[in-house]
Every structure is written in C-alpha cells, then in structure tokens.
Motif scaffolding. Structure first.
Motif, PDB file in Angstrom:
ATOM      1  N   SER A  85       0.980  -1.124   0.144  1.00 32.19           N
ATOM      2  CA  SER A  85      -0.008   0.001  -0.077  1.00 32.19           C
ATOM      3  C   SER A  85       1.088   1.431   0.116  1.00 32.19           C
ATOM      4  O   SER A  85       1.602   1.597   0.896  1.00 32.19           O
ATOM      5  CB  SER A  85      -0.785   0.163   1.085  1.00 32.19           C
ATOM      6  N   LEU A  86       0.746   2.145  -0.950  1.00 36.27           N
ATOM      7  CA  LEU A  86       1.392   3.315  -1.047  1.00 36.27           C
ATOM      8  C   LEU A  86       1.029   4.467  -0.252  1.00 36.27           C
ATOM      9  O   LEU A  86       1.326   5.618  -0.409  1.00 36.27           O
ATOM     10  CB  LEU A  86       1.390   3.712  -2.469  1.00 36.27           C
ATOM     11  N   GLY A  87      -0.244   4.409   0.265  1.00 36.38           N
ATOM     12  CA  GLY A  87      -0.882   5.554   1.150  1.00 36.38           C
ATOM     13  C   GLY A  87      -2.441   5.626   1.359  1.00 36.38           C
ATOM     14  O   GLY A  87      -2.865   4.495   0.951  1.00 36.38           O
ATOM     15  N   PRO A  88      -3.214   6.354   1.781  1.00 43.12           N
ATOM     16  CA  PRO A  88      -4.375   6.371   1.752  1.00 43.12           C
ATOM     17  C   PRO A  88      -5.181   6.235   0.545  1.00 43.12           C
ATOM     18  O   PRO A  88      -4.703   6.585  -0.638  1.00 43.12           O
ATOM     19  CB  PRO A  88      -4.917   7.507   2.745  1.00 43.12           C
ATOM     20  N   PRO A  89      -6.334   5.593   0.360  1.00 42.58           N
ATOM     21  CA  PRO A  89      -6.983   5.593  -0.967  1.00 42.58           C
ATOM     22  C   PRO A  89      -7.961   6.862  -1.238  1.00 42.58           C
ATOM     23  O   PRO A  89      -8.169   7.651  -0.296  1.00 42.58           O
ATOM     24  CB  PRO A  89      -7.956   4.404  -0.583  1.00 42.58           C
ATOM     25  N   ALA A  90      -7.938   7.149  -2.582  1.00 44.87           N
ATOM     26  CA  ALA A  90      -8.932   8.235  -3.032  1.00 44.87           C
ATOM     27  C   ALA A  90     -10.627   7.813  -2.569  1.00 44.87           C
ATOM     28  O   ALA A  90     -10.515   6.439  -2.133  1.00 44.87           O
ATOM     29  CB  ALA A  90      -8.789   8.339  -4.412  1.00 44.87           C
ATOM     30  N   ASN A  91     -11.363   8.491  -2.719  1.00 47.51           N
ATOM     31  CA  ASN A  91     -12.842   8.102  -2.638  1.00 47.51           C
ATOM     32  C   ASN A  91     -13.737   8.656  -3.747  1.00 47.51           C
ATOM     33  O   ASN A  91     -13.440   9.740  -4.163  1.00 47.51           O
ATOM     34  CB  ASN A  91     -13.399   8.747  -1.039  1.00 47.51           C
ATOM     35  N   THR A  92     -14.809   7.913  -4.016  1.00 47.76           N
ATOM     36  CA  THR A  92     -15.706   8.561  -5.037  1.00 47.76           C
ATOM     37  C   THR A  92     -17.167   8.341  -4.696  1.00 47.76           C
ATOM     38  O   THR A  92     -17.387   7.034  -4.196  1.00 47.76           O
ATOM     39  CB  THR A  92     -15.298   7.686  -6.316  1.00 47.76           C
TER      40      THR A  92
END
Length: 353
Positions: A85-92
C-alpha cells in the motif's frame, strides 16, 4: 422527491439531473444523496478483486490505506499473494442514473503515487523480481494518477530491460480512464510512452468509445461510424493499434466490443441490459474477464466475449445463480452459467457509459 423517511423518488436520468442543476444557476439547490452500497472502489482494486474470482494469483500495489489497508479492502487483501500500500485511498461518490453515471472523485491522495514512492514501498530488487515472475502487469487510471507516465518511464529505465535479459515478455495491460481532464499533450506523452513499453512487453490498451476517439485525435485521426457499432469500433481499434505500434487495442462499448492486433481485428456483440442494478465497475469487470481469458490462451474474439459476459453478469447483480448480489464479482462458474443462458441485447443502446 421525498414524501416520508422511507419513501422517496429519485431523479431518473443524468439529463434530468443536469437540468436540475442548471435551473439553480443564480439561485441555489439542495440535492440529497442516498447511499445504496458501500464497496471496494478504484479501477485497480475492482479489477484485482474480480480477477481473484477467476483464480488469478496477484500482487497488488496501490493506495489501500496509510500504513495498512483499510478494512473495506479485506476481501481483496485476504486473497492476494502480496500487498504493497502506497498510502490512503481516494474516494468516489458514484451517482448512477438510467442513462449513465456521474463519478464525483476525491483524488488528492493519488498525488502521492510516484515512481519514487513505488520503489520505496516495494524495493527495486523486489520490483524487478515481481515483474520477471509475472505473466501480466496491470496499470490503470492514468487520468487520475497524474504521475503515471513518470512511473512508466521509471520502469523503462530500471525494471523492464531486465525482462529482455531473461527472455520474458509479459502482457502490460492499461486502462487509462476517461482522459478529458488531461491535456492533449499529456495524453500523447502517455501513448508515446506505451509505445516504448511495447519494446519489452505486449502492451494491451483497453478503452471505451469516448477514450478511443480522444486517443485517435492525438494522432490526427477520427473515430468514424456510429458510437455503438462494433464494426466502427473494430476499424478504430485497428487504426489506433497501427498509430501506436503496440500489441493490442481493445474497445469495449455498452453492447459490444472489438479489438485489434497487427495480425487481426475482430468485433463481437455483447450482453447489454437496459435495466442494470449497478454500473460502477462494469468496465473494470470487462477488463478482468478479458485479461483472464487472454492469459488462459483464448482467442481475441473469445476473450472479448468473456469480458462482455463478466461485465454483463456483474451489472445485472451476478444473477446467474437465481439471486441478485449487487456489487459482487462473478466467479468462473457464474460466467459459464451466464453464457449458457445466452442473454442478448435487450434494446439498441444509444449512449456510451
């Protein structure tokens, strides 16, 4: 229109929603959103999760959570070989209508996705090992990942030449997502970089009709013919494949699909329904079925059919077993049952989703 806490009427079409917003110009409007499903999102996680349903052995690299993946990704994480995991996810927020969907993305976390971050999370020796062991490498959502072209260039410099030394040539599968928000210069640089990648991998570019039209425009070419005509899509796929010099271009429409390599171009009808229970993720499921079929050794025409069946079953709520499961990815058994039932196009689709 809401008449009680439990009873309400939705805005049925994207056109009506647009008119509602336009009518508020100079004044104001209040639009209520009702959440129907919370599910794994993002082109990468959806496609990965769907391929796992076909028995693929996968390593995932992407934004699933800071430090460790978020619980919503547990069904994916529990079945993958490795996760970085490269970081927090985006959200849609995906607003779905009878005639299309509107994706409202909060994509700032994706700005942290760079080649340097990838190497830091995985390690260059490990990255070379994983790529050399893989039959397919998937890279999706170029449009929202602003640094994706830079990632490919880093791979070209540090990783992909190692494949040639080992006499390996995996599929490099790309879905750029709708590039309207990016400049034509950015898109041309993207396509030119994929041509360079094709020196080491078999690049497969997956597009819808609108994306195909935009890609052709960067070469001064036109998409000619009706939007939902798979013969027009076949010609366009062949034209773009020649322009780019890559292994394959695939164009998926609402009710059909087409693809082209240097040796052949084909178009096939699909499995359109006028009454989908979910739209978000339909294209990702097409990709999962199509790539899974290619890896299984299927012909281009059969791979297009399996991609269409995977997507067609998914948007119907994976109903091949007699029950509706909204948001669930079909497994191989589901797809076999779906094809045995031979669903056909309900009506002539007139817009690309």
């Amino acid at each position: 229109q809401r008449t009680s806490q439990e009873v309400y009427t939705t805005i049925p079409t994207l056109l009506a929603f647009g008119n509602r917003i336009s009518a508020a110009a100079g004044e104001s409007a209040n639009v209520e959103l009702v959440t129907k499903v919370q599910k794994i999102g993002g082109n990468g996680p959806i496609m990965c999760n769907a391929m796992l349903g076909y028995g693929a052995e996968l390593t995932y690299m992407g934004c699933l959570g800071k430090g460790s993946p978020l619980p919503i990704f547990a069904p994916l994480v529990s079945r993958t070989k490795e996760v970085f995991s490269l970081g927090p996810p985006a959200n849609t927020d995906a607003l779905e209508f009878q005639d299309g969907k509107l994706m409202l993305g909060k994509c700032e976390p994706l700005n942290a996705v760079t080649y340097e971050a990838l190497v830091q999370a995985v390690g260059l020796p490990k990255l070379r090992q994983l790529y050399s062991e893989s039959r397919a490498i998937v890279s999706v959502n170029w449009t929202m990942v602003m640094n994706m072209t830079g990632i490919w260039r880093g791979l070209l410099h540090d990783v992909l030449p190692e494949l040639r030394k080992q006499n390996k040539r995996p599929i490099f599968y790309v879905d750029i997502a709708d590039p309207k928000k990016r400049t034509r210069e950015d898109l041309k640089a993207c396509l030119d970089t994929l041509t360079e990648v094709n020196a080491y991998c078999d690049v497969v570019l997956s597009l819808n009709c609108s994306e195909t039209r935009q890609c052709l425009a960067t070469f001064g070419e036109l998409y000619e013919g009706a939007v939902e005509d798979f013969e027009a899509a076949r010609v366009a796929a062949a034209k773009l494949q020649r322009c780019m010099g890559i292994h394959m271009v695939q164009v998926h429409l609402k009710g059909s699909a087409a693809g082209a390599t240097a040796k052949e171009s084909v178009g096939v009808p699909g499995y359109y329904t006028a009454s989908p229970v979910i739209l978000t993720g339909g294209g990702d499921h097409f990709n999962s079925g199509f790539l899974s079929a290619l890896l299984a050794g299927c012909s281009l025409a059969d791979a297009l059919r399996i991609g269409g069946a995977t997507s067609g079953n998914y948007v119907r709520g994976v109903s091949s077993r007699g029950e509706v499961a909204v948001g669930r990815s079909p497994c191989a058994e589901d797809t076999v049952m779906f094809l045995e039932n031979l669903p056909v196009i309900d009506e002539a689709p007139d817009q690309q989703r």
